[in-house]
Design a protein around this motif. Structure first.
Motif, PDB file in Angstrom:
ATOM      1  N   GLU A 118      10.188   5.231  -1.975  1.00  0.00           N
ATOM      2  CA  GLU A 118      11.230   5.755  -1.216  1.00  0.00           C
ATOM      3  C   GLU A 118      11.118   5.195   0.121  1.00  0.00           C
ATOM      4  O   GLU A 118      11.759   5.502   1.065  1.00  0.00           O
ATOM      5  CB  GLU A 118      11.022   7.410  -1.000  1.00  0.00           C
ATOM      6  N   ASP A 119      10.367   4.106   0.168  1.00  0.00           N
ATOM      7  CA  ASP A 119      10.130   3.146   1.369  1.00  0.00           C
ATOM      8  C   ASP A 119       9.492   4.115   2.563  1.00  0.00           C
ATOM      9  O   ASP A 119       9.824   3.830   3.753  1.00  0.00           O
ATOM     10  CB  ASP A 119      11.432   2.504   1.982  1.00  0.00           C
ATOM     11  N   ARG A 120       8.695   5.198   2.010  1.00  0.00           N
ATOM     12  CA  ARG A 120       8.105   5.880   3.097  1.00  0.00           C
ATOM     13  C   ARG A 120       6.509   5.467   3.139  1.00  0.00           C
ATOM     14  O   ARG A 120       5.979   5.157   2.118  1.00  0.00           O
ATOM     15  CB  ARG A 120       8.154   7.254   2.848  1.00  0.00           C
ATOM     16  N   GLU A 121       5.979   5.176   4.065  1.00  0.00           N
ATOM     17  CA  GLU A 121       4.549   4.986   4.365  1.00  0.00           C
ATOM     18  C   GLU A 121       3.735   6.005   3.742  1.00  0.00           C
ATOM     19  O   GLU A 121       3.905   7.078   3.802  1.00  0.00           O
ATOM     20  CB  GLU A 121       3.919   4.847   5.912  1.00  0.00           C
ATOM     21  N   ILE A 122       2.808   5.661   3.068  1.00  0.00           N
ATOM     22  CA  ILE A 122       1.784   6.593   2.557  1.00  0.00           C
ATOM     23  C   ILE A 122       0.601   6.656   3.487  1.00  0.00           C
ATOM     24  O   ILE A 122       0.208   5.879   4.140  1.00  0.00           O
ATOM     25  CB  ILE A 122       1.240   5.865   1.209  1.00  0.00           C
ATOM     26  N   SER A 123       0.210   7.944   3.396  1.00  0.00           N
ATOM     27  CA  SER A 123      -0.983   8.166   4.254  1.00  0.00           C
ATOM     28  C   SER A 123      -2.019   7.118   4.082  1.00  0.00           C
ATOM     29  O   SER A 123      -2.347   7.162   2.703  1.00  0.00           O
ATOM     30  CB  SER A 123      -1.464   9.585   4.208  1.00  0.00           C
ATOM     31  N   VAL A 124      -2.668   6.807   5.021  1.00  0.00           N
ATOM     32  CA  VAL A 124      -4.075   6.065   5.031  1.00  0.00           C
ATOM     33  C   VAL A 124      -5.233   6.489   5.432  1.00  0.00           C
ATOM     34  O   VAL A 124      -4.869   7.403   6.366  1.00  0.00           O
ATOM     35  CB  VAL A 124      -3.653   4.313   5.296  1.00  0.00           C
ATOM     36  N   ARG A 125      -6.402   6.081   4.817  1.00  0.00           N
ATOM     37  CA  ARG A 125      -7.679   6.097   5.418  1.00  0.00           C
ATOM     38  C   ARG A 125      -8.044   5.125   6.230  1.00  0.00           C
ATOM     39  O   ARG A 125      -7.919   4.143   6.052  1.00  0.00           O
ATOM     40  CB  ARG A 125      -8.642   6.270   4.285  1.00  0.00           C
ATOM     41  N   GLU A 126      -8.629   5.690   7.440  1.00  0.00           N
ATOM     42  CA  GLU A 126      -9.134   4.710   8.514  1.00  0.00           C
ATOM     43  C   GLU A 126     -10.487   5.106   9.074  1.00  0.00           C
ATOM     44  O   GLU A 126     -10.608   6.363   9.295  1.00  0.00           O
ATOM     45  CB  GLU A 126      -8.239   4.238   9.284  1.00  0.00           C
ATOM     46  N   GLY A 127     -11.261   4.395   9.765  1.00  0.00           N
ATOM     47  CA  GLY A 127     -12.469   4.803  10.238  1.00  0.00           C
ATOM     48  C   GLY A 127     -13.523   3.690  10.034  1.00  0.00           C
ATOM     49  O   GLY A 127     -13.150   2.497   9.552  1.00  0.00           O
ATOM     50  N   THR A 128     -14.821   3.934  10.432  1.00  0.00           N
ATOM     51  CA  THR A 128     -15.925   2.830  10.182  1.00  0.00           C
ATOM     52  C   THR A 128     -15.991   2.813   8.606  1.00  0.00           C
ATOM     53  O   THR A 128     -15.800   3.911   7.966  1.00  0.00           O
ATOM     54  CB  THR A 128     -16.949   3.306  10.995  1.00  0.00           C
ATOM     55  N   ILE A 129     -16.454   1.626   8.189  1.00  0.00           N
ATOM     56  CA  ILE A 129     -16.741   1.798   6.842  1.00  0.00           C
ATOM     57  C   ILE A 129     -17.932   2.755   6.395  1.00  0.00           C
ATOM     58  O   ILE A 129     -17.721   3.344   5.348  1.00  0.00           O
ATOM     59  CB  ILE A 129     -17.257   0.314   6.449  1.00  0.00           C
ATOM     60  N   ASP A 130     -18.912   3.030   7.220  1.00  0.00           N
ATOM     61  CA  ASP A 130     -19.873   3.846   6.815  1.00  0.00           C
ATOM     62  C   ASP A 130     -19.348   5.326   6.779  1.00  0.00           C
ATOM     63  O   ASP A 130     -19.770   6.079   5.853  1.00  0.00           O
ATOM     64  CB  ASP A 130     -20.893   3.780   8.002  1.00  0.00           C
ATOM     65  N   GLU A 131     -18.613   5.604   7.712  1.00  0.00           N
ATOM     66  CA  GLU A 131     -17.841   7.220   7.931  1.00  0.00           C
ATOM     67  C   GLU A 131     -17.172   7.177   6.586  1.00  0.00           C
ATOM     68  O   GLU A 131     -17.086   8.302   5.651  1.00  0.00           O
ATOM     69  CB  GLU A 131     -17.128   7.400   8.919  1.00  0.00           C
ATOM     70  N   LEU A 132     -16.363   6.053   6.350  1.00  0.00           N
ATOM     71  CA  LEU A 132     -15.458   6.404   5.238  1.00  0.00           C
ATOM     72  C   LEU A 132     -16.241   6.501   3.667  1.00  0.00           C
ATOM     73  O   LEU A 132     -15.938   7.320   2.869  1.00  0.00           O
ATOM     74  CB  LEU A 132     -14.363   5.205   4.900  1.00  0.00           C
TER      75      LEU A 132
END
Length: 574
Positions: free
Chosen positions: A242-256
């Motif tokens: 649908e050309d809508r952005e999918i929610s993404v995960r972000e943060g420090t690698i260690d936290e993620l």
């Protein structure tokens, strides 16, 4: 899919055949099958990777909805009964297993050795028309028909036929596990009783090595700052239909990795100088500290792919060697998910004839990803258009924002705050320079140039050039090394960079003989005089080259790129 759900979907798939054999305890036997397939091979020199792909294929085919091409591949893997029969025979009758391996025998010999066809039915016959006593032979005949079919040829069969192939393969797995349940239980029990060693000494080495590496004077006056290794990343995803952005995960690698990455896999994409290697070293260090506090934590292993150039050494063998353990212990660690694996530099696997090494390593990593769901695996790579590993989320290492740049400058100029103020003022007025120093490597080198030379170069190439020249200057003036010849050392590195990129294709590990050969070529061409042993030692001391796993490489990709650009300019001028 957990084991209970896996057993449930298998039962649904073979319900018709099960109804014809009410004496079979399906749940108990199906659990035995799943446990047996996950039982690691602890025998030396035994490779049965096809077994691990069977369970993964069942997951994909019966629970997911793969694309047509993927479905054909998974179907081919699910119906490859031969690796399963080999594994069964290994535990049931090892001498017979070794005999079959020595004779390079296959499917029919395995069936006979396991007494799975006592009536000697011809498997080339049609599976129709057999009475009740031949129910399992029906399934062997069907699987025999497809045993050598590649995934692209499976398209020749109808949906009904492929469904029958799946059912027959699953029924064989259940039937054989039921027939040899006592032997299988013995093997699983023996495996569970193997004691695991402690890895405190190994973790001590990691901790000390990281401290030494971070504490090494690689700039003129400063040291690498460990707090800068908490790299910030953002998940890379394509837009939805649908050309809508999918929610993404972000943060420090260690936290993620501790909170948000349920897949237990991460692929890190970052340009040169973004700190991919330092980040993985930092995570390995942190995990070693955690293990020292609590031995139930996973054991970290950093795997520098650019330095594993021997095709005779598998990735698993490298891990076992690093931990100084036998393969049977290592397999338990893999199976129980007691390892965190950090694969550094997928892009740094060197080129060879027909890309054999890269192909082998890609397949090894793919197998480890699919067969070891409990392991946390992180792979670093330069950004690419596609992700070659299915179902592994990609995270992009983010460049530093303005606040992070300011914090970085403050930390690196703590003893010379006036220089920090000067640099921050310069960056306010120069957006182009600010974009260049959003990578830690560029900003740290710029700061050191400012400290030693009192100047601020205007572009990336000049930053690296000034920094390398400042290192030469330190060696010549401060150390008073009468043997140091800046021009010769520089030319040697130019020749080495051309070999790295034109022959190896990347910044991978080089043997001392390979380094010697390129240095000798340079000396012969220009008529220089230089002790090559001294040259290698001094270049390593300057930290332009580094030694890992007994091999040499440029300490940073940016150094290699710089010297190669200089090499091309030299060739053009000549």
């Amino acid at each position: 899919m957990d084991d209970l759900k896996l057993i449930k979907v298998i039962k649904k798939e073979i319900s018709n055949s099960l109804s014809r054999n009410s004496s079979l305890n399906f749940e108990e036997t199906a659990k035995l099958f799943v446990d047996f397939m996950r039982l690691p091979i602890t025998e030396p020199n035994v490779e049965l990777d096809g077994c691990s792909r069977i369970i993964n294929a069942i997951h994909k085919l019966l629970d997911d909805t793969p694309e047509k091409d993927d479905r054909d591949t998974f179907l081919a893997e699910l119906t490859k009964v031969e690796p399963f029969l080999r594994k069964i025979l290994l535990y049931v009758n090892k001498p017979e297993y070794l005999k079959i391996v020595a004779n390079k025998d296959g499917f029919i010999s395995l069936i006979n050795a396991l007494n799975l066809n006592p009536n000697k039915v011809n498997l080339d016959q049609s599976p129709k028309g057999f009475d009740e006593s031949f129910i399992y032979i029906d399934h062997f005949i069907k699987v025999y028909k497809i045993r050598n079919i590649e995934s692209h040829n499976i398209k020749e069969y109808s949906t009904k036929e492929t469904g029958e192939f799946i059912e027959s393969a699953l029924m064989i797995y259940i039937y054989v596990c039921n027939k040899y349940r006592h032997k299988i239980l013995e093997a699983i029990t023996a495996y569970s009783e193997i004691p695991l060693p402690e890895f405190n000494n190994y973790c001590d080495l990691i901790i000390e090595s990281f401290k030494e590496r971070i504490g090494r004077i690689i700039h003129l006056q400063s040291k690498e700052n460990v707090t800068l290794s908490s790299t910030y990343v953002s998940e890379f995803v394509l837009k939805s239909i649908e050309d809508r952005e999918i929610s993404v995960r972000e943060g420090t690698i260690d936290e993620l990795r501790k909170n948000q990455v349920q897949e237990n896999r991460m692929l890190l994409w970052g340009e040169a100088g973004m700190g991919k290697t330092t980040t993985l070293e930092f995570l390995t260090y942190k995990d070693a500290l955690e293990y020292k506090k609590n031995n139930s934590c996973s054991i970290p292993v950093l795997i520098p792919l650019g330095f594993l150039t021997d095709m005779n050494v598998s990735l698993k063998q490298y891990v076992f060697s690093k931990l100084e353990i036998e393969s049977k212990v290592g397999e338990i660690l893999f199976e129980k998910g007691k390892l965190n694996l950090f694969f550094d530099g997928l892009n740094e696997i060197p080129l060879d004839e027909k890309n054999q090494l890269r192909t082998m390593r890609y397949k090894e990593i793919e197998t480890l990803i699919n067969a070891n769901k409990k392991l946390f695996i992180i792979i670093s790579n330069r950004p690419h258009d596609i992700n070659i590993f299915n179902n592994v989320p990609v995270f992009i290492i983010q460049k530093m924002n303005d606040r992070q740049i300011e914090d970085f400058i403050n930390k690196y100029t703590e003893s010379q705050k006036n220089l920090g103020v000067l640099l921050k003022e310069k960056l306010k007025d120069d957006d182009r320079l600010k974009e260049i120093v959003r990578t830690p490597l560029m900003l740290s080198r710029l700061i050191e140039i400012l400290k030693s030379e009192g100047v601020i170069p205007e572009n990336e190439g000049k930053i690296i050039d000034k920094f390398i020249k400042s290192i030469y200057k330190r060696e010549r003036i401060e150390k008073k090394d009468a043997n140091f010849n800046e021009d010769v050392i520089h030319r040697l590195l130019l020749y080495l960079s051309s070999f790295c990129l034109e022959v190896k294709g990347t910044n991978s590990g080089l043997t001392k003989n390979e380094v010697y050969a390129q240095f000798q070529k340079c000396i012969t061409n220009f008529g220089f005089k230089m002790d090559l042993a001294y040259a290698i030692d001094i270049i390593v001391q300057l930290n332009i080259l580094e030694i890992r796993e007994g091999l040499y490489s440029f300490s940073h990709q940016s150094y290699l790129d710089y010297f190669y650009a200089e090499y091309e300019r030299m060739v053009f001028e000549l």
